[in-house]
Design an enzyme around this catalytic site. Structure first.
Site, PDB file in Angstrom:
ATOM      1  N   ASP A   1      40.218  34.999  32.468  1.00 15.76           N
ATOM      2  CA  ASP A   1      40.327  35.115  31.010  1.00 15.76           C
ATOM      3  C   ASP A   1      41.722  34.765  30.525  1.00 15.76           C
ATOM      4  OD1 ASP A   1      37.973  36.725  31.770  1.00 15.76           O
ATOM      5  OD2 ASP A   1      37.897  37.160  29.625  1.00 15.76           O
TER       6      ASP A   1
ATOM      7  N   LYS B   1      45.336  42.871  42.214  1.00 14.85           N
ATOM      8  CA  LYS B   1      45.282  41.443  42.572  1.00 14.85           C
ATOM      9  C   LYS B   1      46.092  41.120  43.829  1.00 14.85           C
ATOM     10  CE  LYS B   1      43.704  39.579  38.220  1.00 14.85           C
ATOM     11  NZ  LYS B   1      43.766  38.589  37.141  1.00 14.85           N
TER      12      LYS B   1
ATOM     13  N   THR C   1      39.921  37.466  39.476  1.00 19.75           N
ATOM     14  CA  THR C   1      39.700  38.027  38.148  1.00 19.75           C
ATOM     15  C   THR C   1      39.356  39.505  38.235  1.00 19.75           C
ATOM     16  OG1 THR C   1      38.224  37.909  36.219  1.00 19.75           O
ATOM     17  CG2 THR C   1      37.314  37.136  38.291  1.00 19.75           C
TER      18      THR C   1
ATOM     19  N   HIS D   1      59.235  29.069  30.563  1.00 23.12           N
ATOM     20  CA  HIS D   1      58.848  27.694  30.911  1.00 23.12           C
ATOM     21  C   HIS D   1      59.767  27.104  31.983  1.00 23.12           C
ATOM     22  CE1 HIS D   1      56.566  26.885  26.878  1.00 23.12           C
ATOM     23  NE2 HIS D   1      55.880  27.607  27.728  1.00 23.12           N
TER      24      HIS D   1
ATOM     25  N   ASP E   1      48.146  35.171  33.090  1.00 20.57           N
ATOM     26  CA  ASP E   1      48.702  35.302  31.730  1.00 20.57           C
ATOM     27  C   ASP E   1      49.222  36.706  31.441  1.00 20.57           C
ATOM     28  OD1 ASP E   1      45.974  36.320  31.632  1.00 20.57           O
ATOM     29  OD2 ASP E   1      46.307  36.501  29.483  1.00 20.57           O
TER      30      ASP E   1
ATOM     31  N   ASP F   1      40.447  45.633  25.352  1.00 17.39           N
ATOM     32  CA  ASP F   1      39.801  46.638  26.204  1.00 17.39           C
ATOM     33  C   ASP F   1      40.831  47.155  27.210  1.00 17.39           C
ATOM     34  OD1 ASP F   1      39.932  44.542  28.073  1.00 17.39           O
ATOM     35  OD2 ASP F   1      37.825  44.027  27.897  1.00 17.39           O
TER      36      ASP F   1
ATOM     37  N   ASP G   1      43.912  33.433  37.560  1.00 20.13           N
ATOM     38  CA  ASP G   1      43.283  34.450  36.738  1.00 20.13           C
ATOM     39  C   ASP G   1      42.231  33.709  35.889  1.00 20.13           C
ATOM     40  OD1 ASP G   1      43.088  36.848  35.001  1.00 20.13           O
ATOM     41  OD2 ASP G   1      44.071  35.531  33.552  1.00 20.13           O
TER      42      ASP G   1
ATOM     43  N   ASP H   1      39.732  34.100  26.211  1.00 20.18           N
ATOM     44  CA  ASP H   1      39.305  35.469  26.528  1.00 20.18           C
ATOM     45  C   ASP H   1      37.802  35.613  26.285  1.00 20.18           C
ATOM     46  OD1 ASP H   1      39.657  38.003  27.366  1.00 20.18           O
ATOM     47  OD2 ASP H   1      40.394  38.776  25.440  1.00 20.18           O
TER      48      ASP H   1
HETATM   49  P1  IMP Z   1      40.947  38.581  34.029  1.00 19.63           P
HETATM   50  O1  IMP Z   1      41.958  38.284  32.950  1.00 19.63           O
HETATM   51  O2  IMP Z   1      40.233  37.347  34.507  1.00 19.63           O
HETATM   52  O3  IMP Z   1      41.518  39.373  35.159  1.00 19.63           O
HETATM   53  O4  IMP Z   1      39.777  39.453  33.337  1.00 19.63           O
HETATM   54  C1  IMP Z   1      40.066  40.610  32.604  1.00 19.63           C
HETATM   55  C2  IMP Z   1      38.922  40.924  31.678  1.00 19.63           C
HETATM   56  O5  IMP Z   1      37.679  40.992  32.386  1.00 19.63           O
HETATM   57  C3  IMP Z   1      39.037  42.307  31.050  1.00 19.63           C
HETATM   58  O6  IMP Z   1      39.916  42.319  29.945  1.00 19.63           O
HETATM   59  C4  IMP Z   1      37.599  42.598  30.656  1.00 19.63           C
HETATM   60  O7  IMP Z   1      37.329  42.109  29.351  1.00 19.63           O
HETATM   61  C5  IMP Z   1      36.748  41.802  31.662  1.00 19.63           C
HETATM   62  N1  IMP Z   1      36.007  42.645  32.618  1.00 19.63           N
HETATM   63  C6  IMP Z   1      34.685  42.579  32.846  1.00 19.63           C
HETATM   64  N2  IMP Z   1      34.321  43.439  33.813  1.00 19.63           N
HETATM   65  C7  IMP Z   1      35.439  44.080  34.214  1.00 19.63           C
HETATM   66  C8  IMP Z   1      35.684  45.081  35.227  1.00 19.63           C
HETATM   67  O8  IMP Z   1      34.805  45.552  35.950  1.00 19.63           O
HETATM   68  N3  IMP Z   1      36.986  45.481  35.348  1.00 19.63           N
HETATM   69  C9  IMP Z   1      37.979  44.963  34.598  1.00 19.63           C
HETATM   70  N4  IMP Z   1      37.787  44.017  33.668  1.00 19.63           N
HETATM   71  C10 IMP Z   1      36.519  43.568  33.465  1.00 19.63           C
END
Ligand code: IMP
Length: 386
Positions: A120, A313, A154, A98, A350, A305, A118, A126
């Site tokens: 999710d 990125k 993302t 922080h 995150d 996953d 980002d 998520d």
């Molecule tokens: P981020 O945190 O916004 O970068 O999104 C990550 C999440 O996107 C992963 O944990 C997956 O659940 C989802 N996801 C959906 N499609 C894809 C892909 O094509 N590549 C990687 N992550 C994906």
């Protein structure tokens, strides 16, 4: 789930805990240690390629794009949390994170041109989506109104299917209806880490805002490298084989493989979550197997996953830094620059551990590490009021 691993933060915590210090004087010690780290970060900022003291303690240390005032940030944080009043309980990993975040926001506030988020676990939960009433929508609109460019960066990759992004971002897109054309043009989405760039447009029939992919010829050179299609497919073949073999060895029977144009991953077909350690094992195995291939990739742990995406990125943010320059209002463009610099660009994410997909953003941008969307809202409000 935020896993707390970071060599810089660990170095600060170890310094505080080292036996040479008197715990009765913990507040003095903590301030001294932050002062020492601040000095080392400044030295590293001024000599990024050199063998700095910071590089010696933290060999994986990336560029420090801005001098940071850690001591002022510590005082500011302490005024609310009173951690320096504690005599027996040292600061935690989260508290140090922080303080670092606060110092970053204070340092970048007046210089900022591009904010990348980002998706999710940073702007929504998520697998979630953003509603029109989310405070995050108000924050994004306010950033656009101030002339900044805002982009999501993302991993989620939905080639040829902007509708998937629209579903998750409908709250933001609806709010953009009340923005000017220029403000709307400053909102972008980078999908698949660095593989799909989308812009907004308004449909005449219903006046609503939608997303469409931008032709790669207009922005992909900004990534600074090109790769061959056969090499991409060879990487995905090897990643897929490694996923098959390793999930079998780990008895991850509910894992199902999904292959896309620029990614391959496993998702969970059971409601019982995967063990975190197994996801880590898969990622580290993939990173090891794929490390010498000619195409850059990002193997990461998504919490339930694991994915291997082509690129990362840092490349996505670099492409944006080049592409969006033209959308900045004239007074934000500066005289001689043709791209946005790392000290003018803030990435909020995150996942900054070895198996996180935000870590590489540190190559291209100044970063803030949040644990969830609530922390994102907090730190962004702080930025807007700085
Ligand atoms: P981020 O945190 O916004 O970068 O999104 C990550 C999440 O996107 C992963 O944990 C997956 O659940 C989802 N996801 C959906 N499609 C894809 C892909 O094509 N590549 C990687 N992550 C994906």
């Amino acid at each position: 789930m935020l896993k707390e691993q970071d060599p810089l933060i660990e170095m600060i915590l170890e310094g505080i805990m080292s036996p040479g210090h008197d715990t009765a004087d913990m507040d003095v010690t903590i301030t001294d240690i932050f002062q020492g780290v601040q000095d080392m970060m400044l030295e590293h900022h001024e000599n990024p390629e050199g063998q700095t003291r910071l590089k010696k303690y933290v060999p994986s240390m990336k560029k420090v794009f801005l001098p940071l005032d850690l001591v002022s940030a510590l005082k500011e944080y302490d005024a609310k949390k009173h951690l320096l009043a504690r005599k027996r309980v040292p600061p935690t990993f989260k508290e140090v994170r922080h303080v670092l975040n606060l110092s970053v926001v204070n340092a970048i506030a007046g210089k900022l041109k591009l904010v990348t988020f980002d998706a999710d676990d940073t702007i929504y939960e998520d697998g979630g989506s953003i509603s029109a009433t989310s405070r995050m929508v108000t924050i994004i609109v306010e950033l656009l109104r101030r002339g900044l460019v805002v982009s999501l960066v993302t991993a989620a990759g939905y080639p040829g299917n902007p509708g998937r992004y629209e579903e998750r971002l409908r709250g933001i897109l609806d709010a953009l209806e009340s923005c000017t054309k220029e403000e709307r043009a400053r909102f972008l989405v980078m999908g698949g880490e660095c593989n799909y760039l989308l812009e907004t447009y308004t449909k005449r029939e219903d006046g609503k805002v939608y997303l469409r992919e931008i032709d790669g010829a207009l922005w992909k050179d900004g990534r600074g490298m090109r790769w061959k299609e056969e090499e991409v497919q060879a990487l995905l073949d090897l990643a897929e084989k490694t996923l098959e073999e390793t999930t079998a060895v780990l008895h991850m029977h509910s894992a199902k493989i999904l292959r896309k144009e620029r990614a391959v991953g496993i998702y969970n077909t059971s409601h019982k979550r995967f063990a975190y350690e197994n996801l880590e094992e898969l990622c580290l195995t993939l990173q090891y197997v794929l490390k010498d291939l000619p195409v850059p990739c990002c193997a990461f742990n998504g919490g339930n996953d694991v994915w291997v995406d082509i690129g990362n990125k840092a490349l996505g943010i670099q492409a944006l830094q080049n592409y969006v320059f033209r959308f900045l209002p004239k007074d934000l463009q500066g005289d001689e620059l043709t791209k946005i610099q790392g000290m003018e660009c803030l990435h909020v994410g995150d996942r900054f551990t070895r198996t996180g997909n935000d870590t590489r953003s540190r190559d291209a941008a100044t970063t803030v590490w949040v644990s969830d969307p609530r922390e994102t809202r907090y730190i962004m409000k702080k930025l807007l009021n700085a």
